[in-house]
Design an enzyme around this catalytic site. Structure first.
Site, PDB file in Angstrom:
ATOM      1  N   MET A   1      25.516 -80.595 -48.882  1.00 14.87           N
ATOM      2  CA  MET A   1      24.230 -81.316 -48.285  1.00 14.87           C
ATOM      3  C   MET A   1      24.613 -82.320 -47.125  1.00 14.87           C
ATOM      4  O   MET A   1      23.849 -82.999 -46.403  1.00 14.87           O
ATOM      5  CB  MET A   1      23.654 -82.366 -49.502  1.00 14.87           C
ATOM      6  CG  MET A   1      22.068 -82.579 -49.450  1.00 14.87           C
ATOM      7  SD  MET A   1      21.650 -83.333 -50.794  1.00 14.87           S
ATOM      8  CE  MET A   1      22.952 -84.832 -50.838  1.00 14.87           C
ATOM      9  N   PRO A   2      25.899 -82.021 -46.666  1.00 11.40           N
ATOM     10  CA  PRO A   2      26.336 -83.209 -45.497  1.00 11.40           C
ATOM     11  C   PRO A   2      25.482 -82.868 -44.576  1.00 11.40           C
ATOM     12  O   PRO A   2      24.829 -81.541 -44.309  1.00 11.40           O
ATOM     13  CB  PRO A   2      27.614 -82.704 -45.418  1.00 11.40           C
ATOM     14  CG  PRO A   2      28.145 -81.963 -46.606  1.00 11.40           C
ATOM     15  CD  PRO A   2      27.036 -81.433 -47.189  1.00 11.40           C
ATOM     16  N   TYR A   3      25.490 -83.685 -43.134  1.00 12.65           N
ATOM     17  CA  TYR A   3      24.757 -83.395 -42.033  1.00 12.65           C
ATOM     18  C   TYR A   3      25.590 -83.717 -41.286  1.00 12.65           C
ATOM     19  O   TYR A   3      26.365 -84.798 -41.097  1.00 12.65           O
ATOM     20  CB  TYR A   3      23.595 -84.393 -42.130  1.00 12.65           C
ATOM     21  CG  TYR A   3      23.120 -84.514 -40.594  1.00 12.65           C
ATOM     22  CD1 TYR A   3      22.055 -83.519 -40.152  1.00 12.65           C
ATOM     23  CD2 TYR A   3      23.369 -85.683 -39.708  1.00 12.65           C
ATOM     24  CE1 TYR A   3      21.796 -83.311 -38.781  1.00 12.65           C
ATOM     25  CE2 TYR A   3      22.934 -85.492 -38.499  1.00 12.65           C
ATOM     26  CZ  TYR A   3      22.061 -84.507 -37.991  1.00 12.65           C
ATOM     27  OH  TYR A   3      21.833 -84.402 -36.658  1.00 12.65           O
TER      28      TYR A   3
ATOM     29  N   THR B   1      24.417 -77.394 -46.179  1.00 13.80           N
ATOM     30  CA  THR B   1      25.107 -78.309 -45.076  1.00 13.80           C
ATOM     31  C   THR B   1      24.541 -77.917 -43.589  1.00 13.80           C
ATOM     32  O   THR B   1      24.365 -76.632 -43.214  1.00 13.80           O
ATOM     33  CB  THR B   1      26.727 -77.881 -44.960  1.00 13.80           C
ATOM     34  OG1 THR B   1      27.110 -78.413 -46.325  1.00 13.80           O
ATOM     35  CG2 THR B   1      27.225 -78.676 -43.742  1.00 13.80           C
ATOM     36  N   VAL B   2      24.156 -78.652 -42.902  1.00 15.39           N
ATOM     37  CA  VAL B   2      23.472 -78.925 -41.747  1.00 15.39           C
ATOM     38  C   VAL B   2      24.273 -79.439 -40.779  1.00 15.39           C
ATOM     39  O   VAL B   2      25.094 -80.337 -40.757  1.00 15.39           O
ATOM     40  CB  VAL B   2      22.090 -79.613 -41.669  1.00 15.39           C
ATOM     41  CG1 VAL B   2      21.680 -79.609 -40.406  1.00 15.39           C
ATOM     42  CG2 VAL B   2      21.161 -79.156 -42.736  1.00 15.39           C
TER      43      VAL B   2
END
Lengths: 68, 68, 68, 68, 68, 68
Positions: free
Chosen positions: B1-3, B42-43
């Protein structure tokens, strides 16, 4: 070592190359003077934002400029 | 889920489509490997910044490239 | 000269000091390898975001973790 | 006084001028309603990101749209 | 109407309340002087970043400070 | 797939857990309704900024709240 990001309206209100150079120099000096930060590694990034993409008071800047 | 947001110089120094794909793949794998983050969410967003709009050491990159 | 910002969940999911060092080293190497960027001036900033302050799919991470 | 930044895919998926105005109005109202923030000083900036520059799941959006 | 974000190291290197006030005043004046921007709506946000979370040259600031 | 970042004042003005959940839900729905974006992958991150670190009109919010 500070990192600075400055967002201003672009398009016909965009800063000139000379104005951008003055802002970068001025912010870097300010951080050196007030915080004693190393100017050599201070990074400044200027974003020019389209007036359709910037809202204030619930309206785009495009709409606000038209209302005046 | 990190950006993740990556800013690099654009214009004639802009990364190619292939390079951007490699960076996105590489950062996503790194976060999966080190932090066990879910790659699927992850974006990564890459910003290409004009050399007049990027300052380091109190000068624009445009001015620094010219000085060399 | 690239600038990288990485946001991950903090609190009990926060990365350790060692993991943060590995991420910083890994991203810097990746940009050097793919884009031939100068590692010495590559900046990486990691933000640890509280799980109440991160939303995905319309819900906070706190709520999603509880549902599981 | 809140500051809001919204990133969406641009190019052929870019929001129209009308859609951007609706988003700016909607977010500003939401923050007024939920947090009682002063709408007059709420700032919203929308960034339209090229599909080559946006990655999710380790791939660019360009690559993902092609796969479908 | 400009929006400015300044990131500096925090913890024992954090700016004092007085220094933060001087930076906010100085940047706002600079943008008024160079770009004729309305000071009343200029927003400045300062982020203090933990030295474990800031990397330069592939190492955390914590590690670099220790090496000296 | 949109990414949204919302900055509001923290400390004694910080939003409650319930208010943060309502903002995340509301912004996600707005982007789904106006832009037909997939809610499942919409990311919202809320930053709570100390009143000493937020400036408007050349003064910190701390100073402005005191003046009133």
């Amino acid at each position: 070592m500070p990192y600075v990001n400055i967002k201003v309206t672009g398009g016909k209100e965009a800063p000139t190359e000379q104005q951008k150079a003055e802002i970068i120099e001025g912010v870097t000096e300010l951080l050196q003077k007030v915080l004693h930060k190393n100017s050599e590694t201070t990074v400044v990034i200027i974003d020019e934002v389209d007036m359709d993409n910037w809202g204030i008071g619930g309206k785009t800047v495009t709409a606000r400029r038209t209302m005046k």
